[in-house]
Write a protein that holds these residues in place. Structure first.
Motif, short mmCIF file in Angstrom:
data_model
loop_
_atom_site.label_atom_id
_atom_site.label_comp_id
_atom_site.label_asym_id
_atom_site.label_seq_id
_atom_site.Cartn_x
_atom_site.Cartn_y
_atom_site.Cartn_z
N PRO A 66 0.83 -1.25 -0.06
CA PRO A 66 0.10 -0.10 -0.06
C PRO A 66 0.90 1.28 0.06
CG PRO A 66 -0.78 -1.61 1.60
CD PRO A 66 0.31 -2.01 1.27
N ILE A 67 2.45 1.24 0.41
CA ILE A 67 2.79 2.42 0.40
C ILE A 67 3.40 2.63 -0.85
CG2 ILE A 67 5.03 3.34 1.52
CD1 ILE A 67 4.73 1.26 4.02
N ALA A 126 4.28 4.59 -7.16
CA ALA A 126 5.12 3.43 -7.93
C ALA A 126 4.47 2.19 -8.22
CB ALA A 126 6.33 3.05 -6.75
N THR A 127 3.91 2.29 -9.43
CA THR A 127 2.90 1.27 -9.62
C THR A 127 3.66 -0.12 -10.13
OG1 THR A 127 2.86 2.27 -11.67
CG2 THR A 127 1.05 2.27 -10.40
N TRP A 184 4.86 -5.76 -8.65
CA TRP A 184 5.74 -6.63 -8.17
C TRP A 184 5.57 -7.21 -6.77
CZ3 TRP A 184 10.22 -6.49 -4.64
CH2 TRP A 184 11.04 -7.58 -4.83
N LEU A 185 5.43 -6.08 -5.86
CA LEU A 185 5.03 -6.79 -4.54
C LEU A 185 3.73 -7.72 -4.41
CD1 LEU A 185 5.83 -3.32 -2.77
CD2 LEU A 185 7.18 -5.51 -2.40
#
Ligand code: PFF
Length: 451
Positions: free
Chosen positions: A121-122, A128-129, A134-135
């Protein structure tokens, strides 16, 4: 040999032992199993098994641990006289060390997933899409990175020892976990659809109660949830003072563990139906409720999305809660090999921690790179088979191989009624006959199904 650690107080022990017991198994495993096994019927069987089987089995580990004041291998190795008993005891202890390590190897990967979802969420908030996607997508590099992070955190706490490491961190982390959990439940229960989830959770379909799969799953879940069958509770028991009333401590622990699992169900099952209300499908093609990773990683985020501006904050809080729960459990798993290596071979605690920690971490990374083939296999092997079987062995040791007088004396120490207490009188027979019979009866159909 260096002086052994001891918990400073009853609260310190309870926080640490509850920290071990309360983990992904409560907040993820229990609600998921409940959803997969038809709702409230599973809850009833689980609660019965937790108190009638897991609690007395827990007492076997705590009592042996406190009486022998040693790691699992040496404690079981010295439970009765004679070379054969010694070797059998030490082998069962080693099986416990191996199982605790196996559990940590897959648990650290799951905990890593929680951490990556906590960070996401950060990255979304700052735009930073690429990092966000990736996350969110499972892959070897993301998983390796977060597994390493989580494992190193676990090692750093364990290096601190009993009071400065395990007790201090569990006492800090456990209350925050409970606070976040309750706040989330209050929110979710006020949302549309929540009542349907509550109904599934609380209104039982009694026809399912005798289903052998349900029984087996409930027993496995109860052992996993109370951290039984690997020597964790035995080693925590070895750090409890003689003045403590052990049956009461064990009962409080069982109540806290089942209480938190039950409470987590009040969050997760209603949240599924809230998610459905917002358009996320919660049944698969076969008409079964979504469970497994999908439950947490697709259903819950859609609830968070429905919250508007505070959604990302709540998501961070939730995954932080999962990470905390996992951390207070993983430290107790790592303590099993660390206490064995440091006490048995006289290796300094710090070295034992990093050696055991890095061996287990290397195995986690092997699993990450062979995820499909290994993850489910290792998890099932350790939790469905090894934990109940070793739990059975602990009961056999406590009931059959340990002298009854010694066992009763160990259990009674710190109890206000001493050896006259009814629990102290009944337990040796219960753990000798009832626990092994229950475990064997429930394992039997599954083991037979393997052939
Ligand atoms: N009880 C933990 C949970 O419910 O997540 C899992 C666990 C911790 C299993 C420690 C075994 C163990 F030794």
């Amino acid at each position: 040999m260096a002086a052994r650690g001891e918990f400073s107080s009853r609260l310190g022990f309870l926080m640490a032992a509850a920290g071990s017991a309360v983990g992904l198994g409560n907040i993820w495993g229990f609600p998921t199993q409940t959803a997969e096994n038809g709702g409230a019927a599973f809850v009833i069987v689980y609660l019965a098994l937790a108190f009638l089987l897991a609690y007395p089995a827990l007492m076997a580990e705590l009592t042996i641990g406190r009486a022998k004041r040693a790691n699992v291998v040496d404690a079981l190795g010295h439970i009765s006289e004679g070379k054969v008993a010694h070797y059998i005891g030490a082998s069962v202890g080693l099986a416990g060390v191996l199982t605790a390590s196996l559990i940590l190897s897959f648990y650290a990967i799951l905990a890593g997933w929680m951490m990556s979802h906590m960070v996401e969420p950060i990255t979304t908030m700052v735009g930073a899409t690429d990092a966000s996607s990736w996350l969110l997508s499972q892959g070897p590099f993301r998983d390796t990175l977060f597994t390493i992070l989580f494992s190193v955190l676990t090692m750093l706490i364990i290096v601190g020892g009993v009071r400065e490491g395990i007790e201090k961190w569990s006492t800090r982390l456990m209350p925050s976990l409970l606070t976040i959990l309750i706040a989330l439940i209050l929110y979710v229960l006020l949302q549309p659809g929540a009542v349907e989830g509550l109904q599934l959770y609380l209104v039982p379909d009694f026809s399912r109660i005798t289903d052998p799969d349900l029984l087996m799953n409930a027993m496995g879940q109860a052992f996993f949830s109370l951290s039984l069958g690997v020597g964790t509770m035995l080693i925590y028991g070895s750090y409890v003072s003689e003045q403590e009333n052990l049956p009461r401590l064990g009962a409080s622990l069982t109540l806290i563990d089942t209480g938190i699992a039950f409470t987590a169900g009040l969050l997760i099952l209603p949240a599924m139906f809230v998610a459905q209300h917002y358009g996320t499908p919660i049944y698969n093609d076969a008409g079964e409720l979504a469970a497994g990773p999908g439950l947490i990683f697709s259903v819950l985020p859609s609830v968070f999305d429905s919250m508007g501006g505070i959604g990302p904050i709540v998501a961070i809080a939730f995954f932080l809660l999962m990470t905390i729960a996992a951390l207070t459990s993983s430290i107790s798993m790592l303590e099993v090999p660390v206490s064995f290596v440091s006490e048995h071979f006289g290796v300094p605690r710090k070295i034992a921690t990093f050696v055991a920690g890095f061996i287990i971490l290397s195995f986690s990374i092997v699993i990450v790179f062979n995820f499909e083939a290994m993850f489910g296999f290792v998890a099932d092997l350790a939790t469905v088979y090894f934990e109940p079987l070793i739990g059975l062995a602990f009961c056999v040791f406590a009931g059959w191989l340990w002298s009854r007088n010694e066992a009763m004396k160990a259990l009674a120490s710190g109890h206000p009624d001493g050896e006259g207490a009814w629990f102290v009188k009944v337990w040796p027979y219960y753990v000798k006959f009832v626990c092994p019979t229950l475990i064997i009866a429930m394992l039997y159909p599954t083991i037979m199904g393997l052939f």
